[in-house]
Design an enzyme around this catalytic site. Structure first.
Site, PDB file in Angstrom:
ATOM      1  N   CYS A  99     -13.620  60.477  45.952  1.00 27.99           N
ATOM      2  CA  CYS A  99     -14.889  61.059  46.105  1.00 27.99           C
ATOM      3  C   CYS A  99     -14.888  62.064  45.284  1.00 27.99           C
ATOM      4  O   CYS A  99     -16.432  62.534  45.161  1.00 27.99           O
ATOM      5  CB  CYS A  99     -14.850  60.779  48.065  1.00 27.99           C
ATOM      6  SG  CYS A  99     -14.870  59.209  48.456  1.00 27.99           S
ATOM      7  N   CYS A 137     -20.584  53.328  46.171  1.00 25.76           N
ATOM      8  CA  CYS A 137     -19.741  53.857  45.237  1.00 25.76           C
ATOM      9  C   CYS A 137     -18.782  53.484  44.727  1.00 25.76           C
ATOM     10  O   CYS A 137     -17.793  53.679  44.040  1.00 25.76           O
ATOM     11  CB  CYS A 137     -19.228  55.284  46.341  1.00 25.76           C
ATOM     12  SG  CYS A 137     -20.422  56.845  45.942  1.00 25.76           S
ATOM     13  N   CYS A 200     -30.201  45.609  75.815  1.00 25.38           N
ATOM     14  CA  CYS A 200     -30.046  47.079  75.546  1.00 25.38           C
ATOM     15  C   CYS A 200     -31.159  48.386  76.764  1.00 25.38           C
ATOM     16  O   CYS A 200     -30.437  49.066  77.480  1.00 25.38           O
ATOM     17  CB  CYS A 200     -30.834  48.336  74.026  1.00 25.38           C
ATOM     18  SG  CYS A 200     -29.585  46.790  72.932  1.00 25.38           S
ATOM     19  N   CYS A 203     -29.954  48.519  80.626  1.00 24.76           N
ATOM     20  CA  CYS A 203     -29.021  49.385  80.958  1.00 24.76           C
ATOM     21  C   CYS A 203     -29.455  50.335  80.774  1.00 24.76           C
ATOM     22  O   CYS A 203     -29.482  52.066  81.232  1.00 24.76           O
ATOM     23  CB  CYS A 203     -27.740  48.926  80.446  1.00 24.76           C
ATOM     24  SG  CYS A 203     -27.490  47.768  81.212  1.00 24.76           S
ATOM     25  N   CYS A 245     -21.127  45.670  73.537  1.00 24.44           N
ATOM     26  CA  CYS A 245     -22.511  45.586  74.163  1.00 24.44           C
ATOM     27  C   CYS A 245     -23.201  44.350  74.248  1.00 24.44           C
ATOM     28  O   CYS A 245     -23.252  43.696  75.212  1.00 24.44           O
ATOM     29  CB  CYS A 245     -23.692  46.154  74.014  1.00 24.44           C
ATOM     30  SG  CYS A 245     -23.171  48.095  74.690  1.00 24.44           S
TER      31      CYS A 245
END
Lengths: 284, 156
Positions: A99, A137, A200, A203, A245
């Site tokens: 990198c 990459c 979602c 809650c 979830c």
């Protein structure tokens, strides 16, 4: 004691869908005594009518858990950042590159990147999150193998890239070519799934601040991801969390790395526009 | 004795026709969302109902509701506190709310404990996978009756 008034109001106002009681604390978060984190901010314009103020999940955790995030030596998530620092410098693949060969010092070159991801990539003609960009990459520039979605090094690198943007405001673009995917993510956020029939929003918009048993419901913001969860003793990415979830609504969940969860990640990230990048964070 | 045997059979064979005397399709709601007729014709057992209410692997009602007389730590507060609930609602209304609370409160986040179809992306319990076949209700008919019987004892 503090539940009683809430419950009394709840009894009186059962048919009101949003009680709007955000039982978050008023502490403030400074990391290493120098990185000031914006953990409460006015909600972005696209949330008008839904939320007035956005809050990091940090406010919904207990003091001991909060404190772990205030010093990198106490934050177990930083161990994974260190792993990724090693990977950043390590040559991999047929092209003999790391990198660092192209991007140099991660703290300089990657500063601000996490704040705007997921993001439309014009050349590729698609919305990409960080892990997708890593693999672009790796496969196209390094001649290395792609990392599996949420594989260890991919999560570690996500934590490293987040860490160098800590304190910068989340600013994910929701217009232009990303708009269609953002709309899809918004629809997912409000769609009730599974046998428990919960979205979602059920809650994390209607009930943040309330308790499900001993679990304090947050706004479900992802500005602080990846998150080191004490109960898992490992890093979790936004899509990894979404998977759990949705599963917990007794639904057939989606796969991390799927286009569905990419849309949801884009949308949920945009709900945190104005909060600081905070990852890797510590939660229970 | 007879009650606990029936409940045990329902737990072992939830979803089969013999375990549930009625299915969701058979349930008749009144205009207020209540369900007048017992789902089983067998009186509910309030002690068993309290256990179902408090046990995570059963009704897990305590995740969202507090009943102060129960020995269940950290009750949730997403739903209203249920002390004195029997003074506010009769068994017909309580049964209707348990079977499908949306028939009483449009848009409520409370799950429907006896409904078995009409869901978006239903899964195989908490595995995250697609279901193997038709869904079982979250609670059996007799378990619903037991919870109704328990809630009916909550008077102030």
């Amino acid at each position: 004691m503090k539940f009683k008034p809430m419950s009394a109001i709840a009894v009186l106002a059962l048919s009101v869908p949003t009680l709007g009681m955000a039982d978050a604390d008023d502490d403030s978060l400074v990391i290493n005594g120098e990185i000031e984190i914006v953990t409460k901010a006015p909600a972005p314009a696209h949330l008008e009518g839904a939320l007035d103020e956005i809050m990091s999940g940090w406010h919904f955790r207990d003091d001991a858990t909060q404190a772990m995030e205030m010093d990198d030596f106490d934050n177990p998530g930083m161990l994974f950042v260190e792993n990724a620092m090693g990977v950043w410098e390590t040559v991999d693949g047929s092209e003999g590159k790391s990198c660092a060969s192209c991007h140099g010092d991660v703290a300089e070159s990657m500063k601000g990147v996490k704040a705007v991801y997921p993001k439309w990539n014009e050349a590729a003609g698609e919305v990409r999150n960080l892990q997708m960009q890593f693999n672009d990459c790796r496969t196209n520039r390094m001649g290395a193998e792609a990392w599996g979605y949420d594989a260890g090094p991919a999560k570690d690198m996500e934590a490293l890239i987040a860490s160098v943007s800590r304190g910068m405001p989340v600013n994910v673009a929701i217009d232009g070519p990303a708009k269609a995917m953002w709309e899809k993510g918004k629809e997912m956020f409000y769609t009730r799934t599974g046998q428990l029939d919960l979205s979602c929003a059920s809650c994390h918009e209607q009930n943040y601040g309330n308790m499900i048993r001993a679990d304090h419901l947050s706004q479900g913001q992802i500005n602080a991801f990846p998150v080191y969860r004490l109960k898992d003793t490992k890093l979790t990415t936004p899509q990894g969390r979404f998977k759990g979830c949705v599963r917990d609504t007794r639904a057939e969940t989606y796969k991390p790395g799927s286009e569905d969860f990419l849309a949801l990640e884009l949308y949920v990230a945009s709900r945190g526009n104005g909060l600081s990048v905070e990852g890797p964070s510590v939660r229970n | 004795m007879r009650l606990s045997t029936l409940t045990l059979a329902a737990l072992l064979a939830a979803g089969t026709a013999s375990a549930n005397p009625v299915t969701y399709a058979d349930v008749v709601f009144n205009e207020d969302g209540g369900v007048e007729a017992s789902l089983t014709g067998v009186a509910g057992n309030p002690e068993e109902g309290a256990k179902i209410f408090s046990t995570k692997s059963m009704g897990n009602c305590v995740a969202c509701h507090e009943v102060s007389t129960l020995d269940a730590p950290f009750p949730g507060n997403v739903g209203p506190m249920l002390d004195g609930v029997a003074d506010r609602w009769d068994a017909t209304q309580l049964r209707g709310i348990l079977v499908n609370a949306k028939m009483t409160y449009e848009g409520t986040v409370m799950p429907a404990y006896f409904k078995t179809d009409g869901f978006t992306r239903p899964g195989n319990a908490y595995t995250g996978k697609a279901p193997d076949g038709p869904l079982d209700p979250l609670l059996s008919a007799q378990q619903i009756e037991d919870v109704v019987a328990f809630l009916s004892t909550l008077k102030e």
